[in-house]
Design an enzyme around this catalytic site. Structure first.
Site, PDB file in Angstrom:
ATOM      1  N   GLU A  71       0.748  -1.267   0.088  1.00  0.00           N
ATOM      2  CA  GLU A  71       0.157   0.176   0.120  1.00  0.00           C
ATOM      3  C   GLU A  71       0.899   1.195  -0.254  1.00  0.00           C
ATOM      4  O   GLU A  71       0.471   2.377  -0.586  1.00  0.00           O
ATOM      5  CB  GLU A  71      -0.956  -0.061   1.083  1.00  0.00           C
ATOM      6  CG  GLU A  71      -1.946  -1.081   1.229  1.00  0.00           C
ATOM      7  CD  GLU A  71      -2.913  -0.734   2.516  1.00  0.00           C
ATOM      8  OE1 GLU A  71      -4.030  -0.625   2.353  1.00  0.00           O
ATOM      9  OE2 GLU A  71      -2.344  -1.167   3.421  1.00  0.00           O
ATOM     10  N   TYR A 107     -18.705  24.670  -2.170  1.00  0.00           N
ATOM     11  CA  TYR A 107     -18.413  23.492  -2.165  1.00  0.00           C
ATOM     12  C   TYR A 107     -17.120  23.238  -2.994  1.00  0.00           C
ATOM     13  O   TYR A 107     -16.594  22.167  -2.908  1.00  0.00           O
ATOM     14  CB  TYR A 107     -19.529  22.475  -2.315  1.00  0.00           C
ATOM     15  CG  TYR A 107     -20.585  23.004  -3.453  1.00  0.00           C
ATOM     16  CD1 TYR A 107     -20.352  22.741  -4.926  1.00  0.00           C
ATOM     17  CD2 TYR A 107     -21.723  23.494  -3.218  1.00  0.00           C
ATOM     18  CE1 TYR A 107     -21.206  22.968  -5.962  1.00  0.00           C
ATOM     19  CE2 TYR A 107     -22.769  23.825  -4.090  1.00  0.00           C
ATOM     20  CZ  TYR A 107     -22.192  23.686  -5.401  1.00  0.00           C
ATOM     21  OH  TYR A 107     -23.046  24.166  -6.570  1.00  0.00           O
ATOM     22  N   VAL A 131      -6.890   5.282   7.757  1.00  0.00           N
ATOM     23  CA  VAL A 131      -7.861   6.175   7.389  1.00  0.00           C
ATOM     24  C   VAL A 131      -8.494   7.097   8.485  1.00  0.00           C
ATOM     25  O   VAL A 131      -9.032   8.272   8.296  1.00  0.00           O
ATOM     26  CB  VAL A 131      -9.203   5.545   6.631  1.00  0.00           C
ATOM     27  CG1 VAL A 131      -8.523   4.879   5.300  1.00  0.00           C
ATOM     28  CG2 VAL A 131      -9.688   4.466   7.461  1.00  0.00           C
ATOM     29  N   GLU A 132      -8.354   6.691   9.458  1.00  0.00           N
ATOM     30  CA  GLU A 132      -9.007   7.366  10.930  1.00  0.00           C
ATOM     31  C   GLU A 132      -8.128   8.518  10.901  1.00  0.00           C
ATOM     32  O   GLU A 132      -8.692   9.602  11.335  1.00  0.00           O
ATOM     33  CB  GLU A 132      -8.705   6.657  11.929  1.00  0.00           C
ATOM     34  CG  GLU A 132      -9.663   5.425  12.322  1.00  0.00           C
ATOM     35  CD  GLU A 132      -9.158   4.081  11.620  1.00  0.00           C
ATOM     36  OE1 GLU A 132      -9.766   2.857  11.532  1.00  0.00           O
ATOM     37  OE2 GLU A 132      -8.073   4.015  10.743  1.00  0.00           O
ATOM     38  N   LYS A 135     -12.717   3.608   1.529  1.00  0.00           N
ATOM     39  CA  LYS A 135     -11.610   2.911   0.837  1.00  0.00           C
ATOM     40  C   LYS A 135     -11.936   1.810  -0.069  1.00  0.00           C
ATOM     41  O   LYS A 135     -12.152   0.475   0.489  1.00  0.00           O
ATOM     42  CB  LYS A 135     -10.380   2.353   1.746  1.00  0.00           C
ATOM     43  CG  LYS A 135      -9.190   2.047   1.280  1.00  0.00           C
ATOM     44  CD  LYS A 135      -8.000   1.907   2.391  1.00  0.00           C
ATOM     45  CE  LYS A 135      -6.703   1.370   1.841  1.00  0.00           C
ATOM     46  NZ  LYS A 135      -5.915   1.199   3.023  1.00  0.00           N
TER      47      LYS A 135
END
Length: 119
Positions: free
Chosen positions: A21, A53, A72-73, A98
């Site tokens: 990764e 936006y 990801v946290e 993900k």
């Protein structure tokens, strides 16, 4: 309170804890909901009064594409903090997906909700 949202914003990022990764960029999807009082821009019809936006999307893309977190946290927390700090919203709900990370699942990820008071 009204909500301004960005749905399925796709950003390529270096994310993950495994060696493989760390060598490839992977797609991440962001669903973002932001509290914003839309009465002023509705009355003025002026983009300067809105929660833009497009500007939020560009900032998220810029940050995420340059990041390199393992979790990801961590990335979700940082992106939520940027939105709260830089765009003056009182609450943000962020879902970070993900895709393809787990065989048999369309996506995995986290969903968080943060307010300006919780930072």
């Amino acid at each position: 309170m009204d909500t301004v949202f960005i749905e399925a914003l796709e950003v390529e990022a270096l994310i993950g804890i495994y060696d493989w990764e760390r060598r490839i960029r992977q797609p991440l999807l962001f669903d973002i909901e932001m509290d914003f009082d839309n009465r002023v821009p509705a009355a003025s019809d002026d983009i300067a009064d809105t929660l833009n936006y497009k500007a939020v999307s560009k900032r998220v893309i810029e940050y995420v594409s340059q990041s390199g977190f393992g979790l990801v946290e961590t990335l979700a927390e940082r992106v939520a903090a940027i939105i709260l700090d830089e765009f003056g919203v009182s609450r943000v709900r962020l879902k970070l997906s993900k895709p393809g990370a787990v065989r048999g699942a369309r996506a995995v990820g986290v969903a968080i909700e943060r307010t300006a008071a919780t930072l």
